[in-house]
Motif scaffolding. Structure first.
Motif, PDB file in Angstrom:
ATOM      1  N   ARG A 243     -42.675   4.538 -36.826  1.00  0.00           N
ATOM      2  CA  ARG A 243     -43.061   4.179 -35.789  1.00  0.00           C
ATOM      3  C   ARG A 243     -44.140   2.885 -36.119  1.00  0.00           C
ATOM      4  NH1 ARG A 243     -43.973   9.793 -34.986  1.00  0.00           N
ATOM      5  NH2 ARG A 243     -42.261  10.528 -33.438  1.00  0.00           N
ATOM      6  N   SER A 244     -44.843   2.876 -37.124  1.00  0.00           N
ATOM      7  CA  SER A 244     -45.870   2.153 -37.638  1.00  0.00           C
ATOM      8  C   SER A 244     -44.912   0.858 -38.081  1.00  0.00           C
ATOM      9  CB  SER A 244     -46.597   2.720 -38.773  1.00  0.00           C
ATOM     10  OG  SER A 244     -47.585   1.932 -39.185  1.00  0.00           O
ATOM     11  N   LEU A 245     -43.739   1.129 -38.820  1.00  0.00           N
ATOM     12  CA  LEU A 245     -43.043   0.089 -39.225  1.00  0.00           C
ATOM     13  C   LEU A 245     -42.524  -0.758 -38.104  1.00  0.00           C
ATOM     14  CD1 LEU A 245     -41.689  -1.114 -42.016  1.00  0.00           C
ATOM     15  CD2 LEU A 245     -39.531   0.211 -41.181  1.00  0.00           C
ATOM     16  N   ALA A 246     -41.847  -0.273 -37.039  1.00  0.00           N
ATOM     17  CA  ALA A 246     -41.326  -0.779 -35.975  1.00  0.00           C
ATOM     18  C   ALA A 246     -42.320  -1.687 -35.187  1.00  0.00           C
ATOM     19  CB  ALA A 246     -40.845   0.288 -34.888  1.00  0.00           C
ATOM     20  N   ALA A 433     -37.831   3.033 -33.729  1.00  0.00           N
ATOM     21  CA  ALA A 433     -37.893   3.947 -35.057  1.00  0.00           C
ATOM     22  C   ALA A 433     -36.383   4.701 -35.376  1.00  0.00           C
ATOM     23  CB  ALA A 433     -39.263   4.913 -34.877  1.00  0.00           C
ATOM     24  N   GLU A 434     -35.853   5.310 -34.200  1.00  0.00           N
ATOM     25  CA  GLU A 434     -34.631   5.858 -34.664  1.00  0.00           C
ATOM     26  C   GLU A 434     -33.624   4.833 -35.117  1.00  0.00           C
ATOM     27  OE1 GLU A 434     -33.639   8.928 -34.102  1.00  0.00           O
ATOM     28  OE2 GLU A 434     -35.074  10.035 -32.935  1.00  0.00           O
ATOM     29  N   GLU A 435     -33.757   3.597 -35.016  1.00  0.00           N
ATOM     30  CA  GLU A 435     -32.786   2.983 -35.727  1.00  0.00           C
ATOM     31  C   GLU A 435     -33.115   2.981 -37.003  1.00  0.00           C
ATOM     32  OE1 GLU A 435     -32.416  -1.241 -34.061  1.00  0.00           O
ATOM     33  OE2 GLU A 435     -32.723  -0.428 -32.045  1.00  0.00           O
ATOM     34  N   THR A 436     -34.304   2.895 -37.564  1.00  0.00           N
ATOM     35  CA  THR A 436     -34.459   3.284 -39.033  1.00  0.00           C
ATOM     36  C   THR A 436     -33.919   4.636 -39.567  1.00  0.00           C
ATOM     37  OG1 THR A 436     -36.568   4.186 -38.827  1.00  0.00           O
ATOM     38  CG2 THR A 436     -36.437   1.776 -38.635  1.00  0.00           C
ATOM     39  N   TRP A 437     -33.995   5.679 -38.568  1.00  0.00           N
ATOM     40  CA  TRP A 437     -33.643   6.985 -38.998  1.00  0.00           C
ATOM     41  C   TRP A 437     -32.007   6.870 -39.129  1.00  0.00           C
ATOM     42  CZ3 TRP A 437     -34.911  11.020 -41.551  1.00  0.00           C
ATOM     43  CH2 TRP A 437     -34.213  12.013 -41.101  1.00  0.00           C
ATOM     44  N   ALA A 438     -31.419   5.984 -38.180  1.00  0.00           N
ATOM     45  CA  ALA A 438     -29.805   5.916 -38.236  1.00  0.00           C
ATOM     46  C   ALA A 438     -29.602   5.063 -39.768  1.00  0.00           C
ATOM     47  CB  ALA A 438     -29.498   5.209 -37.161  1.00  0.00           C
TER      48      ALA A 438
END
Length: 444
Positions: A243-246, A433-438
């Motif tokens: 979330r912080s990165l996004a 943030a979910e895109e980074t998790w993917a």
């Protein structure tokens, strides 16, 4: 390097030390043996390791018939690949070195049978003077493959001049960075105040791991050397970072965060303690204005209300198995290199932790730090706090692990170029943030 008490006596003792087993020496002063070494301790001219090699060669090495030559320097993440190439014996690659610094996963990938077991060359009495956890970090199947020379951990290095302005404007202080919750909150406030990311992270996956462990995630490694993506606690720890990165509050560093701190792109970097070797005294901004760095070093953030964990990182020395004579020569060099006061001098010049019992206590009275001494004093104050209050955790040792991490970081660097703009345009932060998790889940 400062003068050592009883130097003549120590040198004499080394000259008569043959091996951990007391066998007749294979070394001959009249027919010196040559050892090559690859290391990670600074690629700049006059690196601390290079200077020590020169000192060894003109003293104990000359007396015993051993000469060490540095033939390669690189990062720990790259040396493993270079070693595999060298072992393959291709015509266009460097020859395999006799000594090299590496992680345990890179060592075992070379084949344990191809490496010297330091147990054969050091007595149990000698080894008892080293920090047990540092020794066990270099063990595989009962063999001591990596001899500890220095150890590092991760901590927060701040541009004190820039942080002071931020603190005056917002009221955020260094104490607020003690926890992950406070760290990410400060990152958001810094971005709102400056329009810039607060911190560049060199090893974000390690920060996520430790945070998850502190929250009670349990074991989240899988048999294929990656992570259990069904572990809910681990995912939430990742999402806190993501979330912080996004939103652009933090970034994955270009390679090493010290560069971005020194150019004012970020106000702090989260990385290895050894990074202090590469920090300048000044910050040079894009418009060519400069100001003092006033480097402040802080312990790695921890989870509020939980037992704090710290990474136990850093390479050690391996010896490639060729002849008994070279093995003895390698042991002579390693024994000399890790002598207590010499090891203390070495780590104090490079930002690492000493490897001998009691050496950390001696740092409190150390008075020969390189300039700027205040920065090194700040570093070792932070390391002392972590040594006393944090529990050390070894890094993963899966073969191929660091290659997967490199792919992950490259993907995150691509995403961080677009995600903040999309967040500013109103897209849902959790969805971004979910895109980074993917991306994370795609690495197997």
């Amino acid at each position: 390097m400062k003068k050592r008490m009883l130097a003549a006596l120590l040198l004499s003792a080394l000259l008569f030390t043959i091996s951990g087993c007391g066998e007749k020496s294979l070394l001959n002063k009249k027919e010196p043996v040559s050892l090559t070494i690859w290391h990670v301790y600074g690629e700049q001219a006059g690196s601390p390791m290079d200077l020590l090699v020169q000192e060894f060669n003109r003293t104990v090495g000359q007396e015993r018939g051993v000469q060490v030559k540095v033939t390669g320097t690189s990062s720990a993440s790259k040396i493993g690949g270079y070693l595999k190439e060298a072992q393959s014996g291709g015509q266009e690659v460097q020859e395999m070195p006799d000594l090299f610094t590496c992680h345990i996963s890179d060592a075992t990938a070379l084949g344990e049978e191809n490496l010297v077991d330091w147990h054969d060359w050091f007595t149990e009495e000698e080894l008892s003077d080293f920090v047990p956890g540092f020794l066990s970090d270099g063990m595989a199947d009962g063999r001591l493959l990596i001899f500890p020379v220095s150890k590092s951990t991760q901590l927060l290095m701040c541009n004190g001049s820039g942080f002071a302005r931020f603190s005056d404007a917002t009221g955020v202080g260094y104490d607020d960075l003690a926890t992950w919750e406070g760290f990410y909150d400060a990152a958001g406030k810094f971005y709102d105040w400056s329009g810039k990311p607060f911190c560049a992270l060199d090893y974000p996956i390690r920060a996520v791991e430790l945070c998850a462990m502190e929250r009670g995630s349990g074991d989240f490694y899988t048999e294929n050397g990656w992570y259990d993506t069904d572990n809910a606690v681990f995912k939430e720890s990742w999402m806190q970072f993501a979330r912080s990165l996004a939103q652009g509050h933090v970034v994955v560093s270009d390679l090493y965060s010290n560069t971005q701190v020194m150019t004012g792109d970020v106000v702090c970097g989260l990385g290895s303690s050894a990074a202090i070797l590469y920090y300048n005294d000044t910050v040079t901004y894009p418009d060519n204005t400069q100001e003092p760095m006033d480097l402040h070093v802080l312990p790695m953030p921890k989870t509020a209300g939980a037992d704090a964990l710290m990474t136990q990182a850093g390479v050690g020395l391996c010896a490639y198995k060729t002849t008994e004579q070279k093995a003895e020569a390698a042991a002579l060099f390693v024994r000399w290199l890790t002598e207590a006061e010499r090891n203390l001098d070495f780590v104090a010049q490079t930002g690492y932790m000493p490897v001998r019992n009691g050496a950390f206590d001696a740092i409190s009275d150390y008075d020969n730090f390189p300039a700027p001494a205040a920065a090194y004093e700040s570093l070792y104050a932070a390391l002392k706090t972590m040594r006393e209050d944090y529990v050390p955790v070894s890094e993963p040792r899966f073969e191929g692990y660091y290659g997967k991490v490199s792919v992950l970081y490259d993907g995150l660097r691509q995403l961080q170029q677009e995600l903040p703009a999309r967040a500013a345009a109103g897209e849902d932060i959790d969805a971004l943030a979910e895109e980074t998790w993917a991306l994370f889940c795609s690495i197997r």
